[in-house]
Design a protein around this motif. Sequence first.
Motif, PDB file in Angstrom:
ATOM      1  N   UNK A  36      34.492 103.389  -1.966  1.00  0.00           N
ATOM      2  CA  UNK A  36      34.648 102.077  -2.590  1.00  0.00           C
ATOM      3  C   UNK A  36      35.400 101.185  -1.617  1.00  0.00           C
ATOM      4  N   UNK A  49      37.853 102.816 -11.783  1.00  0.00           N
ATOM      5  CA  UNK A  49      38.687 103.961 -11.404  1.00  0.00           C
ATOM      6  C   UNK A  49      38.006 104.853 -10.372  1.00  0.00           C
ATOM      7  N   UNK A  74      46.200  95.506 -14.165  1.00  0.00           N
ATOM      8  CA  UNK A  74      45.326  95.768 -13.011  1.00  0.00           C
ATOM      9  C   UNK A  74      45.259  94.545 -12.105  1.00  0.00           C
ATOM     10  N   UNK A  75      45.266  93.355 -12.717  1.00  0.00           N
ATOM     11  CA  UNK A  75      45.268  92.127 -11.912  1.00  0.00           C
ATOM     12  C   UNK A  75      46.574  92.006 -11.125  1.00  0.00           C
ATOM     13  N   UNK A 110      46.268  94.383  -8.260  1.00  0.00           N
ATOM     14  CA  UNK A 110      45.320  93.870  -7.257  1.00  0.00           C
ATOM     15  C   UNK A 110      46.006  92.864  -6.343  1.00  0.00           C
ATOM     16  N   UNK A 143      43.033 104.546   0.142  1.00  0.00           N
ATOM     17  CA  UNK A 143      41.794 105.323   0.232  1.00  0.00           C
ATOM     18  C   UNK A 143      42.151 106.811   0.272  1.00  0.00           C
ATOM     19  N   UNK A 146      37.414 108.539  -5.700  1.00  0.00           N
ATOM     20  CA  UNK A 146      38.467 107.719  -6.315  1.00  0.00           C
ATOM     21  C   UNK A 146      38.424 106.280  -5.803  1.00  0.00           C
ATOM     22  N   UNK A 147      38.744 105.361  -6.686  1.00  0.00           N
ATOM     23  CA  UNK A 147      38.828 103.949  -6.311  1.00  0.00           C
ATOM     24  C   UNK A 147      40.186 103.700  -5.632  1.00  0.00           C
ATOM     25  N   UNK A 148      40.203 102.996  -4.483  1.00  0.00           N
ATOM     26  CA  UNK A 148      41.481 102.791  -3.769  1.00  0.00           C
ATOM     27  C   UNK A 148      42.478 101.943  -4.553  1.00  0.00           C
ATOM     28  N   UNK A 149      42.000 100.964  -5.303  1.00  0.00           N
ATOM     29  CA  UNK A 149      42.929 100.131  -6.080  1.00  0.00           C
ATOM     30  C   UNK A 149      43.479 100.912  -7.276  1.00  0.00           C
ATOM     31  N   UNK A 150      42.623 101.739  -7.860  1.00  0.00           N
ATOM     32  CA  UNK A 150      43.086 102.601  -8.951  1.00  0.00           C
ATOM     33  C   UNK A 150      44.130 103.596  -8.424  1.00  0.00           C
TER      34      UNK A 150
END
Lengths: 128, 157
Positions: free
Chosen positions: A42, A49, B15-16, B19, B26, B46-50
């Motif tokens: 991503x 997620x 989440x905002x 961000x 990562x 996995x999402x890097x921001x998550x």
Amino acid sequence: MAGTIVADTLTHSTAGSIATNYVVDGSAKAWVHYTGTSTQVIDDSLNTSGITDGGTGLSTVAFSSSLANSNYAFTFGGARSSTPNEMYYAAANDGILVGSLKLQTWGGSTVTAVDASDVTFIVSGDLA
Amino acid sequence: MNTPSFKGTHLFDRLCWAKENLDGVQSDYRVVYEDSVDECAKILVPDPNWMACALQGGILPPVWVYHELAKDEAQPDFKKHTRGYLLHTTEPMPAMTEEQAIEYLIMKDVPQHVWTDWNSGNKPKMVICRKEQLPSTREWRNAWKIADDITATDIAA
């Protein structure tokens, strides 16, 4: 939270007014840009997620903050791989769920499943 | 940077905030699992921001919240979430290690029948590995399976 402004209407000095629910309801609730070829990764996102690579041209993106119902709207896009020239994006018919969205990509004259190099989508709708 | 007190704040707002204030992380971890004998192995990325949220703490709800919502979604007459407030009002999780975050993500995004019963058959149904341990090309992607000779001891090593 600090910095909060509570307002139902925004008014411009000359251009008129707009209800703030236009902004709240109309803003994207999730978006993602990921690499669909090689080892998937991503690149950037909001409110997701992770992605699950389910095979050639098949990925499921999970949301962090779930949608309220499955009647949300989404748009897909992306960049093609070196071949084929044509790419098609669609949600799997069993993959529009409140917590995730399953995307399929096809391409070529025979419209077979292929991996797209860059995949993007945006979701609009109501959050749970 | 300290996380603001977010209990009661809508998860999307948290989440905002993340961000805007946290750099994405990562992860090199990948979760390979098989949830059907008729399908190829699936790979959770996995999402890097998550992941940044998980490592920061104070943002993500406990994973049981997602399980509660999943129960509602499984009802035959489900049309719309009525308990979404659980995402926003439940005390957020404290900071996790990357390994703890991967375990959380497994329990959130991998089918429950896989992770509750991952090592009961002839071979493990789920393996946590590093990105570089996966094939570098996607040749024969739809035929990828977890190796038949892999054992839980191999995974622990």
